[in-house]
Write an enzyme that holds these catalytic residues in place. Structure first.
Site, PDB file in Angstrom:
ATOM      1  N   GLY A   1      -1.561  -0.204  10.078  1.00  0.00           N
ATOM      2  CA  GLY A   1      -0.932  -1.428   9.612  1.00  0.00           C
ATOM      3  C   GLY A   1      -1.959  -2.551   9.564  1.00  0.00           C
ATOM      4  O   GLY A   1      -2.747  -2.710  10.493  1.00  0.00           O
TER       5      GLY A   1
ATOM      6  N   GLU B   1      -1.740  12.846   6.425  1.00  0.00           N
ATOM      7  CA  GLU B   1      -3.033  12.161   6.318  1.00  0.00           C
ATOM      8  C   GLU B   1      -4.176  13.123   6.017  1.00  0.00           C
ATOM      9  O   GLU B   1      -5.270  12.694   5.673  1.00  0.00           O
ATOM     10  CB  GLU B   1      -3.339  11.427   7.638  1.00  0.00           C
TER      11      GLU B   1
ATOM     12  N   ASP C   1       0.580  -0.322   5.386  1.00  0.00           N
ATOM     13  CA  ASP C   1       1.657  -1.316   5.527  1.00  0.00           C
ATOM     14  C   ASP C   1       1.065  -2.533   6.203  1.00  0.00           C
ATOM     15  O   ASP C   1      -0.076  -2.515   6.646  1.00  0.00           O
ATOM     16  CB  ASP C   1       2.793  -0.715   6.386  1.00  0.00           C
TER      17      ASP C   1
HETATM   18  N1  SAH Z   1       8.176   6.740  11.514  1.00  0.00           N
HETATM   19  C1  SAH Z   1       6.931   7.428  11.330  1.00  0.00           C
HETATM   20  C2  SAH Z   1       6.144   7.260  12.567  1.00  0.00           C
HETATM   21  C3  SAH Z   1       4.696   7.272  12.315  1.00  0.00           C
HETATM   22  S1  SAH Z   1       3.895   6.336  13.488  1.00  0.00           S
HETATM   23  C4  SAH Z   1       7.215   8.860  10.967  1.00  0.00           C
HETATM   24  O1  SAH Z   1       8.370   9.173  10.850  1.00  0.00           O
HETATM   25  O2  SAH Z   1       6.303   9.675  10.758  1.00  0.00           O
HETATM   26  C5  SAH Z   1       2.659   5.646  12.475  1.00  0.00           C
HETATM   27  C6  SAH Z   1       1.375   6.420  12.361  1.00  0.00           C
HETATM   28  O3  SAH Z   1       0.548   5.766  11.413  1.00  0.00           O
HETATM   29  C7  SAH Z   1       0.571   6.449  13.637  1.00  0.00           C
HETATM   30  O4  SAH Z   1      -0.189   7.638  13.706  1.00  0.00           O
HETATM   31  C8  SAH Z   1      -0.308   5.190  13.536  1.00  0.00           C
HETATM   32  O5  SAH Z   1      -1.633   5.438  13.964  1.00  0.00           O
HETATM   33  C9  SAH Z   1      -0.318   4.832  12.047  1.00  0.00           C
HETATM   34  N2  SAH Z   1       0.253   3.511  11.690  1.00  0.00           N
HETATM   35  C10 SAH Z   1       0.423   3.112  10.406  1.00  0.00           C
HETATM   36  N3  SAH Z   1       0.998   1.908  10.351  1.00  0.00           N
HETATM   37  C11 SAH Z   1       1.214   1.506  11.636  1.00  0.00           C
HETATM   38  C12 SAH Z   1       1.816   0.350  12.222  1.00  0.00           C
HETATM   39  N4  SAH Z   1       2.324  -0.620  11.477  1.00  0.00           N
HETATM   40  N5  SAH Z   1       1.885   0.290  13.580  1.00  0.00           N
HETATM   41  C13 SAH Z   1       1.396   1.280  14.338  1.00  0.00           C
HETATM   42  N6  SAH Z   1       0.827   2.403  13.833  1.00  0.00           N
HETATM   43  C14 SAH Z   1       0.735   2.528  12.489  1.00  0.00           C
END
Ligand code: SAH
Length: 232
Positions: A78, A12, A199
């Site tokens: 999201g 980011e 997303d």
């Molecule tokens: N699987 C991912 C995990 C990232 S968690 C990885 O492997 O890197 C998601 C990150 O993006 C968090 O910092 C959160 O703030 C943000 N985010 C984006 N979409 C999200 C969603 N649908 N639910 C929760 N957090 C989300």
């Protein structure tokens, strides 16, 4: 007036970090902080890591140890509300923890002993951040309102519908903002946050999120941070 620029993940903030020399990097509380000057401002740039506790630790270190006077978060989230699409930008007016529930002692979502479930972002800093986002990303839909945070990557349609039903005002869901908002409230430090929608927090969220953070998130953050620092 030192300004902190915070993201959860390297993807980011990669483009902003490239502007800061490696020798300005400093490790504190297991995190990397870059001190430097960007567009005429003293800044501390940091990756908080993911989740509310990590975000709260980072905000506390920024205030206590680095003496920052304003905190700005930029990252991805999201989309929850029906009109909030992938690629849109959400500027937070307030935050709530969607996974906090000390009922029946306290109403659902209320932060115990604070008498509230929502922490507002700073009005003036948020207005400037919204103007910066508009200037940096012309043609991008921009929403302002409630963003909810919790220690869950919301990645099923069932869960995202349940969140929308429980919190119809919520524009977007992420994992850090409400924690930073609470720490900033405690210290009286102005906070503003902008999230690009990566997303829709639904069954496609995992694939959409991965593509988006690789391709768009860092460019968006860099453009908005540059515009913000020029406007402040
Ligand atoms: N699987 C991912 C995990 C990232 S968690 C990885 O492997 O890197 C998601 C990150 O993006 C968090 O910092 C959160 O703030 C943000 N985010 C984006 N979409 C999200 C969603 N649908 N639910 C929760 N957090 C989300």
């Amino acid at each position: 007036m030192t300004i902190a620029i915070v993201s959860a993940m390297h993807e980011e903030l990669a483009a902003v970090l490239r502007l800061l020399p490696e020798e300005h990097r400093q490790v504190a509380a297991g995190r990397e902080f870059w001190r430097g000057r960007l567009h005429g401002h003293e800044v501390v740039v940091v990756l908080s890591r993911i989740g509310k506790v990590a975000a709260a630790t980072t905000a506390t270190a920024l205030i206590e140890r680095f003496g920052v006077e304003r905190i700005v978060f930029t990252g991805v989230a999201g989309g929850l509300a029906p009109g909030v699409h992938v690629g849109d930008v959400v500027v937070a007016d307030s935050f709530l923890q969607h996974d906090l529930d000390a009922s029946p002692i306290f109403p659902r979502y209320e932060v115990p002993l604070y008498g509230t479930s929502r922490f507002a972002t700073d009005g003036a800093l948020t207005a400037t951040l919204a103007a910066a986002a508009r200037a940096a990303l012309p043609g991008t839909a921009l929403h302002r309102g409630l963003v909810v945070s919790g220690d869950r990557f919301v990645a099923t349609t069932v869960e995202s519908r349940a969140l929308q039903a429980a919190l119809p005002e919520a524009l977007a869901v992420e994992m850090e903002g409400a924690a930073i908002a609470q720490v900033c409230h405690d210290y009286g430090v102005p906070f503003a946050a902008v999230r690009t929608i990566s997303d829709r927090a639904d069954d496609e969220a995992h694939g959409d999120f991965t593509r988006f953070v690789e391709e768009v998130a860092s460019r968006h953050s860099a453009a908005m941070v540059a515009a913000l620092l020029r406007m402040l």
